[in-house]
Design an enzyme around this catalytic site. Sequence first.
Site, PDB file in Angstrom:
ATOM      1  N   MET A  30       0.841  -1.203   0.000  1.00 14.92           N
ATOM      2  CA  MET A  30       0.000   0.000   0.000  1.00 14.92           C
ATOM      3  C   MET A  30       0.879   1.257   0.000  1.00 14.92           C
ATOM      4  O   MET A  30       0.404   2.352   0.316  1.00 14.92           O
ATOM      5  CB  MET A  30      -0.949  -0.012   1.196  1.00 14.92           C
ATOM      6  CG  MET A  30      -1.941  -1.177   1.129  1.00 14.92           C
ATOM      7  SD  MET A  30      -3.492  -0.869   1.971  1.00 14.92           S
ATOM      8  CE  MET A  30      -2.955  -0.646   3.652  1.00 14.92           C
ATOM      9  N   GLY A  31       2.157   1.109  -0.329  1.00  9.06           N
ATOM     10  CA  GLY A  31       3.035   2.267  -0.432  1.00  9.06           C
ATOM     11  C   GLY A  31       3.514   2.772   0.916  1.00  9.06           C
ATOM     12  O   GLY A  31       3.441   2.060   1.914  1.00  9.06           O
ATOM     13  N   HIS A  84       8.801  -3.437   3.713  1.00 12.64           N
ATOM     14  CA  HIS A  84       8.409  -3.660   2.313  1.00 12.64           C
ATOM     15  C   HIS A  84       9.630  -4.029   1.469  1.00 12.64           C
ATOM     16  O   HIS A  84       9.575  -4.930   0.624  1.00 12.64           O
ATOM     17  CB  HIS A  84       7.804  -2.388   1.712  1.00 12.64           C
ATOM     18  CG  HIS A  84       6.573  -1.886   2.393  1.00 12.64           C
ATOM     19  ND1 HIS A  84       6.551  -0.723   3.127  1.00 12.64           N
ATOM     20  CD2 HIS A  84       5.310  -2.368   2.441  1.00 12.64           C
ATOM     21  CE1 HIS A  84       5.333  -0.510   3.590  1.00 12.64           C
ATOM     22  NE2 HIS A  84       4.555  -1.500   3.193  1.00 12.64           N
TER      23      HIS A  84
HETATM   24  P1  AMP Z   1       1.208  -2.874   3.534  1.00 13.03           P
HETATM   25  O1  AMP Z   1       1.784  -1.806   2.655  1.00 13.03           O
HETATM   26  O2  AMP Z   1       1.140  -2.494   4.971  1.00 13.03           O
HETATM   27  O3  AMP Z   1      -0.062  -3.460   2.994  1.00 13.03           O
HETATM   28  O4  AMP Z   1       2.261  -4.064   3.485  1.00 13.03           O
HETATM   29  C1  AMP Z   1       2.650  -4.640   2.263  1.00 13.03           C
HETATM   30  C2  AMP Z   1       3.421  -5.895   2.546  1.00 13.03           C
HETATM   31  O5  AMP Z   1       4.575  -5.590   3.321  1.00 13.03           O
HETATM   32  C3  AMP Z   1       2.600  -6.920   3.359  1.00 13.03           C
HETATM   33  O6  AMP Z   1       2.865  -8.211   2.866  1.00 13.03           O
HETATM   34  C4  AMP Z   1       3.148  -6.726   4.753  1.00 13.03           C
HETATM   35  O7  AMP Z   1       3.041  -7.872   5.561  1.00 13.03           O
HETATM   36  C5  AMP Z   1       4.605  -6.417   4.451  1.00 13.03           C
HETATM   37  N1  AMP Z   1       5.216  -5.738   5.604  1.00 13.03           N
HETATM   38  C6  AMP Z   1       4.786  -4.618   6.209  1.00 13.03           C
HETATM   39  N2  AMP Z   1       5.563  -4.335   7.290  1.00 13.03           N
HETATM   40  C7  AMP Z   1       6.496  -5.312   7.347  1.00 13.03           C
HETATM   41  C8  AMP Z   1       7.573  -5.612   8.243  1.00 13.03           C
HETATM   42  N3  AMP Z   1       7.843  -4.841   9.292  1.00 13.03           N
HETATM   43  N4  AMP Z   1       8.314  -6.718   8.005  1.00 13.03           N
HETATM   44  C9  AMP Z   1       8.035  -7.533   6.952  1.00 13.03           C
HETATM   45  N5  AMP Z   1       7.036  -7.312   6.073  1.00 13.03           N
HETATM   46  C10 AMP Z   1       6.267  -6.217   6.270  1.00 13.03           C
END
Ligand code: AMP
Length: 281
Positions: A25-26, A32
């Site tokens: 989601m950026g 990420h």
């Molecule tokens: P989001 O942008 O929050 O939807 O996250 C996108 C992807 O990044 C998802 O698969 C999350 O689980 C992963 N992600 C977000 N934060 C972390 C983190 N601290 N460690 C590993 N993966 C992450």
Amino acid sequence: MVGTVGDLRAVVRALPRPLGLVPTMGALHDGHLSLVRAAKKECAAVVVSVFVNPLQFGPGEDLDAYPRDLDADMEVLAAHNVDCVFAPDAAEFTPPHRLTTVKVAEISELLEGASRPGHFDGVTTVVAKLFSAAGPDRAYFGTKDYQQFAVIRRMVGDLDFGIDIVGCPIVRAGDGLALSSRNAYLSPRQRQDALALWRSLSTVQRQWSGDADAARVTLRTTLERAPGVRTDYAEIADPDTLQPLAGRVTGPAQALVAAYVGTTRLIDNVRLDPWGRSPDP
Ligand code: AMP
């Protein structure tokens, strides 16, 4: 950068295989980017999607406030040599007259699903659309959103998508706080209070003896006693079904927490296994 499904398909057709997809989601941070690095290592080409998915936000949640910075995201993704960034327009990619929803029963109805009704329907519907548009061989998800990872793995199995779902370890700050775009909402004081999530999980992980009831009590009391934190849930669950575990556990277990720090809702989790510490799913 491409913004439409048609353009994405045209770009993907010319890319070498295996193709990796990293949905985000950026407001990209090192969590990420760890997924991007894993995808780059294992795939011949990598597509990253940047889309703040309106379908996964409930009424009154932070859809409008959610941090967005596409220019900065593009810069960091260019530095990581990704082959394509897909950043669709919300009105076009998730139009209001849509009649189809992808719903994974049971496993998406507890924990996050109980606190955020409809959340996972929004996630699975949009991730299924991303899979259909990009046609990847592998897709990379962080176990930071453990239940999301489990729900998507289940969807891909049930619907025969033929995509390898890769779960990547949680990236944490030096003091243990899991990196999250929502950490940007925290004041310095709240940033300290938020450490209670990791403290409660690491305590349970350290003390894990296979007694799910004792671990649940420790998890809850550690979190509930922490100042500035309001517990949403604190659970010891089966890593595949997410059902709560009780009594003596011989296989792996997952400890999961969700809590409010001020108005910011944070989640975190750790794996508990019979052989001691193991960060991976
Ligand atoms: P989001 O942008 O929050 O939807 O996250 C996108 C992807 O990044 C998802 O698969 C999350 O689980 C992963 N992600 C977000 N934060 C972390 C983190 N601290 N460690 C590993 N993966 C992450």
